[in-house]
Design a protein around this motif. Sequence first.
Motif, mmCIF file in Angstrom:
data_model
loop_
_atom_site.group_PDB
_atom_site.id
_atom_site.type_symbol
_atom_site.label_atom_id
_atom_site.label_comp_id
_atom_site.label_asym_id
_atom_site.label_seq_id
_atom_site.Cartn_x
_atom_site.Cartn_y
_atom_site.Cartn_z
ATOM 1 N N ARG A 150 49.292 31.602 38.264
ATOM 2 C CA ARG A 150 50.203 31.401 37.139
ATOM 3 C C ARG A 150 51.187 30.274 37.439
ATOM 4 O O ARG A 150 51.691 29.625 36.513
ATOM 5 N N THR A 151 51.476 30.010 38.709
ATOM 6 C CA THR A 151 52.399 28.928 39.064
ATOM 7 C C THR A 151 51.857 27.558 38.668
ATOM 8 O O THR A 151 52.628 26.597 38.571
ATOM 9 N N ARG A 186 43.862 40.364 34.880
ATOM 10 C CA ARG A 186 44.744 41.171 35.744
ATOM 11 C C ARG A 186 44.006 41.855 36.884
ATOM 12 O O ARG A 186 44.551 41.996 37.976
ATOM 13 N N ASP A 241 46.083 31.308 33.639
ATOM 14 C CA ASP A 241 46.291 32.724 33.329
ATOM 15 C C ASP A 241 45.022 33.503 33.652
ATOM 16 O O ASP A 241 44.089 33.554 32.851
ATOM 17 N N GLN A 277 46.815 36.700 40.674
ATOM 18 C CA GLN A 277 47.198 36.308 39.318
ATOM 19 C C GLN A 277 48.507 35.523 39.324
ATOM 20 O O GLN A 277 48.635 34.484 38.657
ATOM 21 N N ALA A 278 49.516 36.015 40.091
ATOM 22 C CA ALA A 278 50.815 35.341 40.145
ATOM 23 C C ALA A 278 50.688 33.959 40.781
ATOM 24 O O ALA A 278 51.361 33.002 40.359
#
Length: 277
Positions: free
Chosen positions: A199-200, A207, A204, A195-196
């Motif tokens: 996100r960059t 989770r 989105d 997820q992270a």
Amino acid sequence: MSLTAHIPSHRKPRQSASKTALRAGVAGGVLSTIAVAGAAGPAQAEPVTQTIEMPTITSGLSTTVAASAQATQQVALDLETQANEDAAAESAAKKAKKAKAEAVRKAEAEKKAEAAAKKKAEAAERASRTSVRTTLSASSGGSGSSASSYSASYSSSNATGSAAAVVAFAKAQVGDAYVPGGTGPNSWDCSGLVQAAFRTVGVDLPRVSQAQSTFGTQVSLNNLQPGDILYWGSAGSAYHVAVYIGGGQFVGAQNSNTGTVQRSLDYDRPTGAVRVL
């Protein structure tokens, strides 16, 4: 010469009349006193009572006695207070010792439970992966050429654009710890890392791994591109995800033993993949 002449007399000289009379008077008085006493009879004499006044010394003595009593009372109070304090300290020490022992016992029990749960989870994960591998092997017919083409297809692409950013982020986290529920910046679980990474580039993702395994377009494991999301288990109920980085490699937060690692797909072959970018 006469026979009686000048012969000294040996008789006492005659007393004078005055001395004789004095002696007679004294003797008479004594006899009269005796006579009167005898006449009085055997009556007993009255006891003589005499009060002797002693000097007053109670003023200074009472002050001294009062001071001594107060000092004795204070000593008794001090001893009682000290005894109470000692008893309280001893009781507190016993309680603290008991609480410490209980905390140590609970910590050991929790540690054992955590180790058992971890072992069970790892066993379940290994069993699931073994099942998936068996299924994949059966579907490929055990062909060596199929396995070779499978591996060759992993290294056929290079990351570009947003995919390159996702890959770069994932590779930068290699060595970080694995923590269930971790979302960074220095510890992750598998879906938290994926997820992270996305996100960059402004994507989105959901989770959890189950939702991530159905987010985007399903792609064949023979046609992977850097930035694809790999998943283990079936789509919609995946138990693990990672980022494919090209060259037959993936980056994923594996478990608490290995942490975040970069591995070959041959180390742990995924079930499927989705493409988001």
